[in-house]
Design a protein around this motif. Structure first.
Motif, PDB file in Angstrom:
ATOM      1  N   GLU A  68       0.865  -1.187   0.000  1.00 35.40           N
ATOM      2  CA  GLU A  68       0.000   0.000   0.000  1.00 35.40           C
ATOM      3  C   GLU A  68       0.899   1.234   0.000  1.00 35.40           C
ATOM      4  O   GLU A  68       1.267   1.770   1.049  1.00 35.40           O
ATOM      5  CB  GLU A  68      -0.931  -0.022   1.216  1.00 35.40           C
ATOM      6  CG  GLU A  68      -1.905  -1.163   1.181  1.00 35.40           C
ATOM      7  CD  GLU A  68      -2.756  -1.295   2.429  1.00 35.40           C
ATOM      8  OE1 GLU A  68      -3.844  -1.884   2.319  1.00 35.40           O
ATOM      9  OE2 GLU A  68      -2.342  -0.817   3.511  1.00 35.40           O
ATOM     10  N   TRP A  69       1.253   1.659  -1.194  1.00 42.08           N
ATOM     11  CA  TRP A  69       2.305   2.666  -1.375  1.00 42.08           C
ATOM     12  C   TRP A  69       1.981   3.988  -0.697  1.00 42.08           C
ATOM     13  O   TRP A  69       2.848   4.555  -0.005  1.00 42.08           O
ATOM     14  CB  TRP A  69       2.585   2.855  -2.865  1.00 42.08           C
ATOM     15  CG  TRP A  69       2.937   1.573  -3.531  1.00 42.08           C
ATOM     16  CD1 TRP A  69       2.166   0.877  -4.437  1.00 42.08           C
ATOM     17  CD2 TRP A  69       4.110   0.772  -3.329  1.00 42.08           C
ATOM     18  NE1 TRP A  69       2.808  -0.289  -4.799  1.00 42.08           N
ATOM     19  CE2 TRP A  69       3.990  -0.383  -4.137  1.00 42.08           C
ATOM     20  CE3 TRP A  69       5.237   0.915  -2.536  1.00 42.08           C
ATOM     21  CZ2 TRP A  69       4.970  -1.371  -4.190  1.00 42.08           C
ATOM     22  CZ3 TRP A  69       6.219  -0.069  -2.582  1.00 42.08           C
ATOM     23  CH2 TRP A  69       6.075  -1.181  -3.395  1.00 42.08           C
ATOM     24  N   ASN A  70       0.797   4.515  -0.881  1.00 35.20           N
ATOM     25  CA  ASN A  70       0.449   5.790  -0.248  1.00 35.20           C
ATOM     26  C   ASN A  70       0.352   5.651   1.266  1.00 35.20           C
ATOM     27  O   ASN A  70       0.719   6.558   2.002  1.00 35.20           O
ATOM     28  CB  ASN A  70      -0.853   6.353  -0.826  1.00 35.20           C
ATOM     29  CG  ASN A  70      -0.675   6.843  -2.245  1.00 35.20           C
ATOM     30  OD1 ASN A  70       0.360   7.386  -2.606  1.00 35.20           O
ATOM     31  ND2 ASN A  70      -1.681   6.633  -3.064  1.00 35.20           N
ATOM     32  N   ARG A  71      -0.145   4.530   1.725  1.00 37.50           N
ATOM     33  CA  ARG A  71      -0.243   4.281   3.167  1.00 37.50           C
ATOM     34  C   ARG A  71       1.146   4.252   3.802  1.00 37.50           C
ATOM     35  O   ARG A  71       1.332   4.736   4.918  1.00 37.50           O
ATOM     36  CB  ARG A  71      -0.989   2.968   3.415  1.00 37.50           C
ATOM     37  CG  ARG A  71      -1.198   2.647   4.869  1.00 37.50           C
ATOM     38  CD  ARG A  71      -2.393   3.386   5.428  1.00 37.50           C
ATOM     39  NE  ARG A  71      -2.701   2.866   6.750  1.00 37.50           N
ATOM     40  CZ  ARG A  71      -2.804   3.618   7.835  1.00 37.50           C
ATOM     41  NH1 ARG A  71      -2.702   4.933   7.747  1.00 37.50           N
ATOM     42  NH2 ARG A  71      -3.070   3.084   9.006  1.00 37.50           N
ATOM     43  N   LEU A  72       2.127   3.711   3.088  1.00 38.44           N
ATOM     44  CA  LEU A  72       3.493   3.713   3.606  1.00 38.44           C
ATOM     45  C   LEU A  72       3.976   5.136   3.877  1.00 38.44           C
ATOM     46  O   LEU A  72       4.610   5.399   4.901  1.00 38.44           O
ATOM     47  CB  LEU A  72       4.441   3.009   2.633  1.00 38.44           C
ATOM     48  CG  LEU A  72       4.276   1.498   2.520  1.00 38.44           C
ATOM     49  CD1 LEU A  72       5.072   0.951   1.342  1.00 38.44           C
ATOM     50  CD2 LEU A  72       4.670   0.807   3.817  1.00 38.44           C
ATOM     51  N   LEU A  73       3.656   6.059   2.990  1.00 40.03           N
ATOM     52  CA  LEU A  73       4.053   7.458   3.195  1.00 40.03           C
ATOM     53  C   LEU A  73       3.285   8.065   4.360  1.00 40.03           C
ATOM     54  O   LEU A  73       3.857   8.809   5.168  1.00 40.03           O
ATOM     55  CB  LEU A  73       3.825   8.280   1.932  1.00 40.03           C
ATOM     56  CG  LEU A  73       4.574   7.832   0.687  1.00 40.03           C
ATOM     57  CD1 LEU A  73       4.374   8.840  -0.434  1.00 40.03           C
ATOM     58  CD2 LEU A  73       6.044   7.590   0.953  1.00 40.03           C
ATOM     59  N   GLU A  74       2.015   7.759   4.446  1.00 38.56           N
ATOM     60  CA  GLU A  74       1.191   8.263   5.541  1.00 38.56           C
ATOM     61  C   GLU A  74       1.737   7.791   6.894  1.00 38.56           C
ATOM     62  O   GLU A  74       1.668   8.516   7.889  1.00 38.56           O
ATOM     63  CB  GLU A  74      -0.247   7.788   5.362  1.00 38.56           C
ATOM     64  CG  GLU A  74      -1.206   8.285   6.418  1.00 38.56           C
ATOM     65  CD  GLU A  74      -2.619   7.782   6.196  1.00 38.56           C
ATOM     66  OE1 GLU A  74      -3.486   8.200   6.979  1.00 38.56           O
ATOM     67  OE2 GLU A  74      -2.868   6.978   5.273  1.00 38.56           O
ATOM     68  N   LEU A  75       2.302   6.597   6.920  1.00 44.96           N
ATOM     69  CA  LEU A  75       2.800   6.003   8.165  1.00 44.96           C
ATOM     70  C   LEU A  75       4.272   6.318   8.434  1.00 44.96           C
ATOM     71  O   LEU A  75       4.905   5.675   9.263  1.00 44.96           O
ATOM     72  CB  LEU A  75       2.592   4.484   8.129  1.00 44.96           C
ATOM     73  CG  LEU A  75       1.137   4.037   8.094  1.00 44.96           C
ATOM     74  CD1 LEU A  75       1.034   2.542   7.828  1.00 44.96           C
ATOM     75  CD2 LEU A  75       0.428   4.411   9.392  1.00 44.96           C
ATOM     76  N   GLY A  76       4.807   7.293   7.723  1.00 44.80           N
ATOM     77  CA  GLY A  76       6.163   7.752   8.003  1.00 44.80           C
ATOM     78  C   GLY A  76       7.214   7.315   7.017  1.00 44.80           C
ATOM     79  O   GLY A  76       8.402   7.586   7.209  1.00 44.80           O
ATOM     80  N   GLY A  77       6.803   6.634   5.959  1.00 44.08           N
ATOM     81  CA  GLY A  77       7.769   6.222   4.955  1.00 44.08           C
ATOM     82  C   GLY A  77       8.254   7.401   4.132  1.00 44.08           C
ATOM     83  O   GLY A  77       7.503   8.319   3.840  1.00 44.08           O
ATOM     84  N   ASN A  78       9.517   7.367   3.781  1.00 42.97           N
ATOM     85  CA  ASN A  78      10.106   8.362   2.898  1.00 42.97           C
ATOM     86  C   ASN A  78      10.038   7.798   1.480  1.00 42.97           C
ATOM     87  O   ASN A  78      10.398   6.639   1.263  1.00 42.97           O
ATOM     88  CB  ASN A  78      11.555   8.606   3.317  1.00 42.97           C
ATOM     89  CG  ASN A  78      12.270   9.573   2.424  1.00 42.97           C
ATOM     90  OD1 ASN A  78      12.486   9.314   1.240  1.00 42.97           O
ATOM     91  ND2 ASN A  78      12.662  10.694   2.983  1.00 42.97           N
ATOM     92  N   ILE A  79       9.584   8.574   0.539  1.00 42.57           N
ATOM     93  CA  ILE A  79       9.375   8.081  -0.822  1.00 42.57           C
ATOM     94  C   ILE A  79      10.651   7.483  -1.408  1.00 42.57           C
ATOM     95  O   ILE A  79      10.614   6.491  -2.118  1.00 42.57           O
ATOM     96  CB  ILE A  79       8.792   9.171  -1.755  1.00 42.57           C
ATOM     97  CG1 ILE A  79       8.458   8.599  -3.137  1.00 42.57           C
ATOM     98  CG2 ILE A  79       9.722  10.361  -1.872  1.00 42.57           C
ATOM     99  CD1 ILE A  79       7.445   7.484  -3.151  1.00 42.57           C
ATOM    100  N   TYR A  80      11.801   8.059  -1.092  1.00 43.16           N
ATOM    101  CA  TYR A  80      13.045   7.546  -1.662  1.00 43.16           C
ATOM    102  C   TYR A  80      13.427   6.198  -1.057  1.00 43.16           C
ATOM    103  O   TYR A  80      14.055   5.375  -1.716  1.00 43.16           O
ATOM    104  CB  TYR A  80      14.171   8.569  -1.501  1.00 43.16           C
ATOM    105  CG  TYR A  80      13.842   9.822  -2.259  1.00 43.16           C
ATOM    106  CD1 TYR A  80      13.858   9.828  -3.659  1.00 43.16           C
ATOM    107  CD2 TYR A  80      13.449  10.976  -1.600  1.00 43.16           C
ATOM    108  CE1 TYR A  80      13.508  10.959  -4.372  1.00 43.16           C
ATOM    109  CE2 TYR A  80      13.101  12.117  -2.306  1.00 43.16           C
ATOM    110  CZ  TYR A  80      13.137  12.100  -3.683  1.00 43.16           C
ATOM    111  OH  TYR A  80      12.780  13.222  -4.391  1.00 43.16           O
TER     112      TYR A  80
END
Length: 134
Positions: A68-80
């Motif tokens: 879940e790519w967008n959820r990863l960012l929402e949960l603190g993931g850095n896109i890079y």
């Protein structure tokens, strides 16, 4: 209690700031580990077992396993860093952006070549909320 930040109102965007960086520390450590072939091999052989080495939240772990790519960012993931997971799955950055925007690769590419999204109607979440009620 976290202070409300003006940029939290940007629709469809999760700004990677210090708070989000702290929240996603272990998630990002996992993702960056995939830069090494031996780690990719270990992850691909046993995803859940490999993730046990990283004390992520259950939500982060679930988002990794479900990609879940967008959820990863929402949960603190850095896109890079999260793009390392995508690359492991054979997804290049341009394809990932197409997936995350829901536009697909070619539409995303064309939009970017034509100057990106217009800021009109895309500055505040309330503008998107109004579109959904129309």
């Amino acid at each position: 209690m976290a202070i409300k930040k003006d940029y939290e109102d940007i629709p469809g965007t999760f700004v990677f700031d210090a708070d989000r960086g702290r929240e996603g520390y272990h998630l990002n450590q996992f993702c960056i580990s995939l830069r090494l072939q031996k780690n990719r091999d270990a992850f691909n052989a046993d995803e859940e077992g490999y993730l046990d080495a990283y004390p992520m939240t259950p939500e982060q772990r679930d988002a990794v396993l479900k990609r879940e790519w967008n959820r990863l960012l929402e949960l603190g993931g850095n896109i890079y860093y999260t793009s390392k997971l995508a690359a492991n799955d054979g997804i290049n950055f341009q394809d990932l952006a197409g997936i995350m925007t829901g536009m697909g690769r070619e539409a995303y590419r064309d939009m970017m070549l034509n100057g990106g999204r217009s800021p009109e109607g895309n500055r505040y979440q309330s503008e998107w909320d109004e579109k959904e009620t129309d």
